[in-house]
Write a protein that holds these residues in place. Structure first.
Motif, PDB file in Angstrom:
ATOM      1  N   ILE A 259       0.827  -1.201   0.000  1.00 23.80           N
ATOM      2  CA  ILE A 259       0.000   0.000   0.000  1.00 23.80           C
ATOM      3  C   ILE A 259       0.863   1.254   0.000  1.00 23.80           C
ATOM      4  N   ALA A 260       1.932   1.269   0.801  1.00 22.03           N
ATOM      5  CA  ALA A 260       2.811   2.436   0.863  1.00 22.03           C
ATOM      6  C   ALA A 260       3.491   2.688  -0.479  1.00 22.03           C
ATOM      7  N   ARG A 261       3.876   1.631  -1.165  1.00 25.02           N
ATOM      8  CA  ARG A 261       4.504   1.795  -2.478  1.00 25.02           C
ATOM      9  C   ARG A 261       3.528   2.421  -3.479  1.00 25.02           C
ATOM     10  N   ASN A 262       2.296   1.955  -3.474  1.00 25.87           N
ATOM     11  CA  ASN A 262       1.302   2.489  -4.409  1.00 25.87           C
ATOM     12  C   ASN A 262       1.016   3.963  -4.132  1.00 25.87           C
ATOM     13  N   VAL A 263       0.946   4.329  -2.854  1.00 23.55           N
ATOM     14  CA  VAL A 263       0.658   5.717  -2.501  1.00 23.55           C
ATOM     15  C   VAL A 263       1.795   6.636  -2.935  1.00 23.55           C
ATOM     16  N   CYS A 264       3.027   6.263  -2.631  1.00 21.80           N
ATOM     17  CA  CYS A 264       4.180   7.117  -2.964  1.00 21.80           C
ATOM     18  C   CYS A 264       4.453   7.159  -4.463  1.00 21.80           C
ATOM     19  N   LYS A 265       4.100   6.099  -5.170  1.00 25.83           N
ATOM     20  CA  LYS A 265       4.331   6.058  -6.612  1.00 25.83           C
ATOM     21  C   LYS A 265       3.401   7.008  -7.358  1.00 25.83           C
ATOM     22  N   ALA A 266       2.261   7.321  -6.773  1.00 24.30           N
ATOM     23  CA  ALA A 266       1.263   8.145  -7.460  1.00 24.30           C
ATOM     24  C   ALA A 266       1.185   9.572  -6.930  1.00 24.30           C
ATOM     25  N   ASN A 267       1.990   9.917  -5.912  1.00 30.88           N
ATOM     26  CA  ASN A 267       1.871  11.248  -5.309  1.00 30.88           C
ATOM     27  C   ASN A 267       3.247  11.839  -5.019  1.00 30.88           C
ATOM     28  N   ALA A 268       3.374  13.121  -5.305  1.00 27.05           N
ATOM     29  CA  ALA A 268       4.614  13.833  -4.999  1.00 27.05           C
ATOM     30  C   ALA A 268       4.650  14.300  -3.551  1.00 27.05           C
ATOM     31  N   LEU A 269       3.475  14.460  -2.940  1.00 29.87           N
ATOM     32  CA  LEU A 269       3.380  14.865  -1.539  1.00 29.87           C
ATOM     33  C   LEU A 269       2.435  13.923  -0.822  1.00 29.87           C
ATOM     34  N   VAL A 270       2.937  13.271   0.233  1.00 32.12           N
ATOM     35  CA  VAL A 270       2.139  12.359   1.042  1.00 32.12           C
ATOM     36  C   VAL A 270       2.178  12.873   2.476  1.00 32.12           C
ATOM     37  N   VAL A 271       1.016  13.167   3.014  1.00 33.98           N
ATOM     38  CA  VAL A 271       0.917  13.711   4.371  1.00 33.98           C
ATOM     39  C   VAL A 271       0.163  12.712   5.235  1.00 33.98           C
ATOM     40  N   TRP A 295      -0.075   0.529  12.050  1.00 35.60           N
ATOM     41  CA  TRP A 295       0.215   1.873  11.562  1.00 35.60           C
ATOM     42  C   TRP A 295       1.719   2.152  11.530  1.00 35.60           C
ATOM     43  N   GLY A 296       2.469   1.578  12.464  1.00 34.27           N
ATOM     44  CA  GLY A 296       3.917   1.807  12.491  1.00 34.27           C
ATOM     45  C   GLY A 296       4.598   1.248  11.259  1.00 34.27           C
ATOM     46  N   PHE A 297       4.228   0.019  10.857  1.00 34.59           N
ATOM     47  CA  PHE A 297       4.757  -0.566   9.627  1.00 34.59           C
ATOM     48  C   PHE A 297       4.467   0.345   8.434  1.00 34.59           C
ATOM     49  N   PHE A 298       3.242   0.798   8.355  1.00 31.97           N
ATOM     50  CA  PHE A 298       2.816   1.616   7.218  1.00 31.97           C
ATOM     51  C   PHE A 298       3.607   2.911   7.149  1.00 31.97           C
ATOM     52  N   ARG A 299       3.829   3.557   8.283  1.00 30.39           N
ATOM     53  CA  ARG A 299       4.568   4.820   8.276  1.00 30.39           C
ATOM     54  C   ARG A 299       6.021   4.621   7.846  1.00 30.39           C
ATOM     55  N   ARG A 300       6.661   3.577   8.353  1.00 30.40           N
ATOM     56  CA  ARG A 300       8.068   3.357   7.998  1.00 30.40           C
ATOM     57  C   ARG A 300       8.219   3.079   6.509  1.00 30.40           C
ATOM     58  N   TRP A 301       7.297   2.301   5.942  1.00 30.12           N
ATOM     59  CA  TRP A 301       7.386   2.032   4.509  1.00 30.12           C
ATOM     60  C   TRP A 301       7.024   3.260   3.690  1.00 30.12           C
ATOM     61  N   PHE A 305       9.629   4.530   0.778  1.00 28.25           N
ATOM     62  CA  PHE A 305       9.250   4.659  -0.622  1.00 28.25           C
ATOM     63  C   PHE A 305       9.166   6.120  -1.060  1.00 28.25           C
ATOM     64  N   ALA A 306       8.957   7.034  -0.123  1.00 26.58           N
ATOM     65  CA  ALA A 306       9.003   8.451  -0.475  1.00 26.58           C
ATOM     66  C   ALA A 306      10.394   8.831  -0.980  1.00 26.58           C
ATOM     67  N   GLY A 307      11.424   8.297  -0.335  1.00 30.79           N
ATOM     68  CA  GLY A 307      12.776   8.537  -0.827  1.00 30.79           C
ATOM     69  C   GLY A 307      13.062   7.831  -2.137  1.00 30.79           C
ATOM     70  N   LYS A 308      12.487   6.663  -2.315  1.00 33.32           N
ATOM     71  CA  LYS A 308      12.730   5.885  -3.533  1.00 33.32           C
ATOM     72  C   LYS A 308      12.098   6.539  -4.761  1.00 33.32           C
ATOM     73  N   PHE A 309      10.910   7.149  -4.584  1.00 34.60           N
ATOM     74  CA  PHE A 309      10.208   7.763  -5.708  1.00 34.60           C
ATOM     75  C   PHE A 309      10.365   9.283  -5.724  1.00 34.60           C
ATOM     76  N   ASN A 310      11.315   9.802  -4.938  1.00 35.41           N
ATOM     77  CA  ASN A 310      11.566  11.242  -4.874  1.00 35.41           C
ATOM     78  C   ASN A 310      10.296  12.021  -4.509  1.00 35.41           C
ATOM     79  N   SER A 311       9.522  11.443  -3.614  1.00 35.84           N
ATOM     80  CA  SER A 311       8.336  12.110  -3.104  1.00 35.84           C
ATOM     81  C   SER A 311       8.661  12.744  -1.755  1.00 35.84           C
ATOM     82  N   LYS A 312       7.737  13.527  -1.260  1.00 38.18           N
ATOM     83  CA  LYS A 312       7.915  14.177   0.031  1.00 38.18           C
ATOM     84  C   LYS A 312       6.911  13.604   1.008  1.00 38.18           C
ATOM     85  N   ALA A 313       7.381  13.008   2.089  1.00 37.35           N
ATOM     86  CA  ALA A 313       6.521  12.443   3.124  1.00 37.35           C
ATOM     87  C   ALA A 313       6.562  13.344   4.351  1.00 37.35           C
TER      88      ALA A 313
END
Length: 401
Positions: A259-271, A295-301, A305-313
């Motif tokens: 789920i974290a990969r899909n979110v970061c792959k489609a968004n430049a800003l994830v809050v 929730w802890g697992f989800f936040r760490r991933w 993935f924000a760093g991997k896809f050059n997104s901002k978390a």
């Protein structure tokens, strides 16, 4: 650091040798903790002093001498990690317990550094060259370790899990960045009804892995107490019980990763919300459900993935995000059981979607402020952790969830 994991296939005697190496690691760590406790304040025990103490233990105990010297140092590093965390919590005046180092009784891993092991040219076998008698073991797995030079392997760890023994390699490499498919902006409100609700109105279903497996887990737990203590059938029943918990743990991790990969792959800003899960699980009515949603697992991933896809978390303070109207900003008080947000301005939407919109707006409002860890603008990378840091984590493989 990239961590690759292989399952080990070997003989019963080799498994016993691995268990002996793991017990030795636990012994060294506990002795180091005792050495630090008994030392006077003016002794100023630090990481170097504990490493020197491992040398003294090798001279005193023959079974410690049989373990590789760098593996002994890794064991004292685990002790220092616990001590240093205690010092840091005291220095920062962390509320509550400071995490005073305790003796370990359930260690399940032994860690080697750059010596004590030799990788076969085919990269399908590894030989441990210390005097514990582990010898050569076969590696089973789909990870392609052939593309990495042997010199890039900084640590090798043998881990005992409920379904067998594993060998982990910590490889020093930079993660390759990937391109995003879109440049959207999204706010995420995690919850128990849904895994998360975003500012676009989408609800990700909550899989509830533990709840679905709870009946089978409870049945396997009852079978343990029907077997006589000390018998082989009781040991097998405990293994079946542990494997069921291990499956749930892996399901949570893989779901959060996907789920974290899909979110970061489609968004430049994830809050997302900067939640204090440790405090939230003190509510005994919701503790099991909160732990199950991970929730802890989800936040760490998300951060990885924000760093991997050059997104901002960005992590923001979730205070009042559920009560505030995302359209007019008015405060609309509502209980946790109220799932619909209705405001006098005419705004009506699902409660979590309204919160997600507020979370996104809050991040945009604070975008010009100085970046700091408090707001989550500086994120950490999951795979950047060392194996020592991973050992000190909460043992998610434990059946005592």
């Amino acid at each position: 650091m990239l961590v690759l994991e292989y399952k080990i296939k070997s003989t019963k005697l080799q498994y016993q040798a691995i268990d002996e190496a793991i017990r030795t690691t636990q012994f060294i760590r506990n002795k180091a903790i005792r050495y630090w406790m008994d030392a006077p304040r003016e002794a100023n025990i630090n990481k170097v002093a504990l490493n020197n103490y491992s040398t003294a233990l090798r001279k005193e105990f023959k079974f410690v001498e049989q373990l590789n010297s760098m593996a002994c140092q890794s064991a004292t590093e685990r002790a220092w990690s616990a001590i240093d965390r205690f010092y840091s919590n005291c220095k920062s005046k962390t509320p509550g317990k400071k995490g005073y180092p305790r003796f370990q009784k359930d260690n399940r891993s032994v860690e080697y550094k750059t010596s004590g092991w030799s990788l076969h040219p085919t990269r399908r076998r590894i030989t441990f060259t210390d005097k514990k008698g582990i010898g050569e073991v076969k590696l089973l797995g789909k990870w392609d370790i052939h593309t990495y030079p042997v010199k890039s392997i900084k640590r090798v760890r043998l881990v005992k899990k409920a379904d067998g023994y594993y060998c982990q390699f910590a490889i020093k490499t930079e993660p390759l960045s990937e391109s995003r498919i879109a440049d959207g902006e999204v706010g995420l409100d995690v919850g128990l009804e849904y895994f998360y609700s975003d500012s676009n109105g989408y609800h990700e279903p909550n899989p509830r892995f533990l709840r679905k497996a709870e009946k089978a887990i409870k049945h396997s737990q009852r079978q343990i107490y029907k077997k006589e203590k000390g018998k082989n059938q009781r040991r097998k029943a405990r293994q079946r019980y542990a494997r069921k918990h291990l499956k749930v743990s892996r399901q949570r991790s893989e779901h959060a990763k996907r789920i974290a990969r899909n979110v970061c792959k489609a968004n430049a800003l994830v809050v997302y919300e900067d939640l204090r899960v440790k405090n939230m699980v003190k509510n005994h009515c919701l503790a099991k459900s909160i732990n199950d949603v991970s929730w802890g697992f989800f936040r760490r991933w998300l951060e990885y993935f924000a760093g991997k896809f050059n997104s901002k978390a960005v992590a923001v303070n979730p205070r009042m995000t559920s009560q505030k109207c995302s359209d007019c900003g008015a405060i609309v008080k509502k209980a946790l059981s109220t799932r619909t947000h209705k405001c006098s301005c005419g705004c009506e939407m699902q409660r979590d979607v309204n919160a997600a919109k507020n979370i996104l707006n809050l991040a945009k409002a604070t975008a010009g402020q100085t970046e700091s860890n408090a707001t989550g603008l500086v994120t950490s990378t999951l795979l950047g952790e060392t194996l020592v840091e991973q050992v000190t984590r909460v043992k998610v493989e434990s059946p005592c969830l």
